[in-house]
Design an enzyme around this catalytic site. Structure first.
Site, short mmCIF file in Angstrom:
data_model
loop_
_atom_site.label_atom_id
_atom_site.label_comp_id
_atom_site.label_asym_id
_atom_site.label_seq_id
_atom_site.Cartn_x
_atom_site.Cartn_y
_atom_site.Cartn_z
N HIS A 175 44.35 41.70 39.39
CA HIS A 175 45.32 41.14 38.46
C HIS A 175 45.86 42.26 37.58
O HIS A 175 45.07 42.94 36.92
CB HIS A 175 44.67 40.08 37.57
CG HIS A 175 44.07 38.92 38.31
ND1 HIS A 175 42.86 39.00 38.97
CD2 HIS A 175 44.51 37.65 38.48
CE1 HIS A 175 42.58 37.83 39.53
NE2 HIS A 175 43.56 37.00 39.25
N ASP B 248 47.79 39.51 41.33
CA ASP B 248 48.15 38.15 40.96
C ASP B 248 48.54 38.04 39.49
O ASP B 248 48.05 38.79 38.64
CB ASP B 248 46.96 37.20 41.18
CG ASP B 248 46.80 36.76 42.62
OD1 ASP B 248 47.45 37.36 43.50
OD2 ASP B 248 46.01 35.83 42.86
N HIS C 118 53.10 32.89 42.95
CA HIS C 118 51.79 32.44 42.48
C HIS C 118 51.93 31.23 41.55
O HIS C 118 51.12 31.03 40.65
CB HIS C 118 51.06 33.58 41.76
CG HIS C 118 49.60 33.36 41.55
ND1 HIS C 118 48.75 32.89 42.52
CD2 HIS C 118 48.81 33.56 40.46
CE1 HIS C 118 47.52 32.80 42.06
NE2 HIS C 118 47.53 33.19 40.79
N HIS D 223 50.52 28.33 36.93
CA HIS D 223 49.12 28.48 37.34
C HIS D 223 48.32 27.17 37.28
O HIS D 223 47.11 27.16 37.08
CB HIS D 223 48.41 29.54 36.49
CG HIS D 223 47.27 30.21 37.20
ND1 HIS D 223 45.97 29.78 37.11
CD2 HIS D 223 47.25 31.28 38.03
CE1 HIS D 223 45.19 30.55 37.83
NE2 HIS D 223 45.95 31.48 38.41
#
Length: 263
Positions: A216, A71, A122, A126
């Site tokens: 990540h 991610d 994604h 964010h």
């Protein structure tokens, strides 16, 4: 999770950790989930059986599969991660963050696509989608769709909501934009540590068939942990697949939430 500058990290660490402890509990609140097993089973009885056959490299109904996902990248360490994945012949699914990532590293995004990895969404910045109105959710997702398509010629078909938080409205916007929602079964909480050995152990402790690993590629301890994670899981008999391969011959349907069953 986002990458913060050193001056901001300490001030945000407590918030991140508190939020992380709620992720799996609150993620997808009020939205039904479809497991990988259910997705494959549905394809076997659906009138459109076989719609996901083009994604199937292995039969995850017969083989112990696991999907490696990353991610909030790409980041400075992503090229090295791609080197590792290429050497070990492991496909991954990258849930890309738009602002300061896709737009900063377009050549890395192109390389991901060229080397056969699955590129997914994604959001742009964010933001927690369940805190936004419909127009804001649409913008967060659409901007990244456009950015990835501009680089690769193809829009993503998967998205992962920040912190796994989704609801009916987010699901409807995702459906409109052609995006299935993907959660996870394994989290190393690599945003909370730079200890690569600890990240590795957390992943290995939770790994299971039909698993989806969340990591990540923007945190310092993560990429160094990946080679030994791959080696040990291969030793345990796992086959690495992309998320679409995990669901095949089922196909990720826009708006639908895929992930583990709720406890």
């Amino acid at each position: 999770m986002l990458r913060f500058s050193p001056g901001r990290r300490r001030g945000t660490a407590a918030v991140l950790l508190a939020a992380a402890s709620l992720m799996l509990t609150l993620g997808g609140c009020g939205v039904d989930r479809v497991t990988p097993q259910d997705a494959r089973g549905k394809a076997g009885t659906d009138d459109k059986a076989g719609v996901g056959e083009s994604a199937r490299r292995v039969d995850c109904g017969k083989v112990k599969c696991i999907a490696l996902t990353f991610d909030a990248g790409p980041g400075k360490d992503t090229p090295h991660l791609l080197d590792v994945l290429k050497e070990k012949r492991v496909p991954a699914t990258f849930f890309l963050l738009g602002r300061n990532h896709v737009d900063r590293y377009p050549k890395v995004v192109k390389r991901m696509a060229d080397e056969g990895h699955e590129l997914a969404n994604h959001t742009w910045s964010h933001r927690i989608l369940t805190d936004l109105d419909e127009a804001e959710v649409r913008e967060e997702l659409a901007l990244t769709q456009t950015a990835v398509e501009k680089i690769t010629g193809r829009k993503p078909t998967l998205m992962r909501p920040p912190q796994g938080r989704t609801d009916g409205m987010v699901s409807e916007v995702s459906k409109e934009l052609g995006l299935a929602q993907i959660l996870w079964t394994v989290t190393a909480k690599d945003y909370s540590t730079t200890d690569s050995a600890l990240i590795r152990q957390r992943v290995l402790d939770q790994a299971q068939g039909d698993g989806i690993i969340l990591l990540h590629d923007i945190y310092d301890g993560t990429v160094p942990a990946v080679p030994s994670i791959i080696d040990e899981l291969k030793h345990r008999g796992f086959t690495f697949v992309t998320v679409p391969e995990l669901l095949a011959p089922g196909k990720a349907e826009p708006g639908v939430l895929y992930g583990p069953e709720k406890d």
